[in-house]
Design an enzyme around this catalytic site. Sequence first.
Site, mmCIF file in Angstrom:
data_model
loop_
_atom_site.group_PDB
_atom_site.id
_atom_site.type_symbol
_atom_site.label_atom_id
_atom_site.label_comp_id
_atom_site.label_asym_id
_atom_site.label_seq_id
_atom_site.Cartn_x
_atom_site.Cartn_y
_atom_site.Cartn_z
ATOM 1 N N LYS A 99 8.015 -5.268 9.422
ATOM 2 C CA LYS A 99 8.941 -5.199 10.560
ATOM 3 C C LYS A 99 9.981 -4.102 10.376
ATOM 4 O O LYS A 99 10.845 -3.895 11.202
ATOM 5 C CB LYS A 99 9.650 -6.547 10.735
ATOM 6 N N ASP A 111 17.607 -15.480 6.669
ATOM 7 C CA ASP A 111 16.345 -14.905 7.136
ATOM 8 C C ASP A 111 16.688 -13.598 7.849
ATOM 9 O O ASP A 111 17.174 -13.601 8.981
ATOM 10 C CB ASP A 111 15.651 -15.897 8.086
ATOM 11 N N GLN A 130 14.613 -10.128 11.151
ATOM 12 C CA GLN A 130 14.891 -9.362 12.382
ATOM 13 C C GLN A 130 16.211 -8.601 12.310
ATOM 14 O O GLN A 130 16.707 -8.138 13.334
ATOM 15 C CB GLN A 130 14.932 -10.315 13.593
ATOM 16 N N HIS A 164 12.797 -19.314 13.392
ATOM 17 C CA HIS A 164 11.355 -19.048 13.461
ATOM 18 C C HIS A 164 10.645 -20.186 12.711
ATOM 19 O O HIS A 164 11.220 -20.770 11.789
ATOM 20 C CB HIS A 164 11.110 -17.710 12.751
ATOM 21 N N CYS A 197 6.721 -18.211 18.023
ATOM 22 C CA CYS A 197 6.854 -18.992 16.779
ATOM 23 C C CYS A 197 8.215 -19.673 16.702
ATOM 24 O O CYS A 197 8.829 -19.727 15.618
ATOM 25 C CB CYS A 197 6.636 -18.131 15.543
#
Length: 404
Positions: free
Chosen positions: A225, A199, A202, A122, A363
């Site tokens: 999220k 990261d 997600q 991202h 993104c």
Amino acid sequence: MINVNDIRADFPILSLQVHGKPLVYLDNGATTQKPLCVIDKIREMYCSVNANVHRGVHFLSQAATDEHEASRRTVQEFIGAASSNEIVFTRGTTEAINLISSSFCREFCKPGDEVIISAMEHHSNIVPWQLQEAISGIKLRILPISDEGEILLEELEKLISSRTKLIAVTHVSNVLGTITPIEKIIETAHRYDIPVLVDAAQSVQHIPVDVQRMDCDFLVFSSHKIYGPTGMGVLYGKEKWLDKLPPYQGGGEMIATVSFEKTTFAGLPFKFEAGTPDYVGSTALATALKYISRIGIENIAKHEQGVLAYATEQLLSIDKLKIYGTSKNKCSVISFLVDGVHHYDMGVLLDTMGIAVRTGHHCAEPLMRRLGVEGTVRASFAVYNTREEVDVLVNGIRRIVKMF
Ligand code: PMP
């Protein structure tokens, strides 16, 4: 197994009508909806707990501090961290990555040192490092991916050099849904004494994440999220690393003593939390994490895998539809294009049917270039999505294809 109807009843927004049609919300990769317990917690905090934390002697300040610090321990337990000192509250994934890139490069990087990221990051795990290319003189190296959207693990050791200072990789791609082989990446990196930032924006909401088992050095995610409020995020860092890093921002809360001659800093995690923290956000995030834990992340993963498999099969039955990201190791996200229908038109027309999907580059412009597309349509699932909603999506796409 989970009862999706019971879960859906916890999310007031899911009973909305959009353009006269029942809302089918498939934009969970962008943000998830909030259960009533999270919304109620925010109200409760402002109605009966609100006061600034940490420095008050009065009752409410103590109560707010207790809630805020208990929330830190809830986050610690949720991701399996060894200590609550390793949990830093931020405004989100983006701020957490900016914090690490800025502090880490300042302390550990000289011009010409290298940071490795993957080809499917991202922008928020690309641009902060590019800023450091300008500020600290580091160089970015890119770990390539296959056409299926999987990291080419065998390329990692070829990229590692004596100048490699850190590897920053996503756990799950927000575009392709690929679950990256993060444990193997970390194992390889550690053989060269290189720390790894994960990261998890997600992943934490879809699959079990245990930072000690994973052995990552840093892990970041966003509250919004994972069914929590916006403007709140988490940076996990191993104490041995956080101890060595300089503060990111200066101000109140992060100091031990201040004089015009010399200021000393607070211990962990406060050294990285300048200014009044979002104690309402932290408690609402903790409420979201407890909600998920009650359902069980394993149960969520199983349910979402079922919806993903069904959606993949149904979408592939549509003529001229291509799915981007065909790894077997996937969760929650399907990116696709239908030949002859622009992704933007698809998104707008699906919206008229009450179906919320995301379109565009998500993104991740470098990844779009790697895939040879300008953008995709992305359907992304959460615990409350059903196969019936997948049917609505698939029927909607079929109708749109007929229009073109
Ligand atoms: N990384 C990934 C993989 C993401 O999907 C996102 C959000 N789309 C981010 C980072 C940035 O998160 P935020 O905007 O909440 O800071």
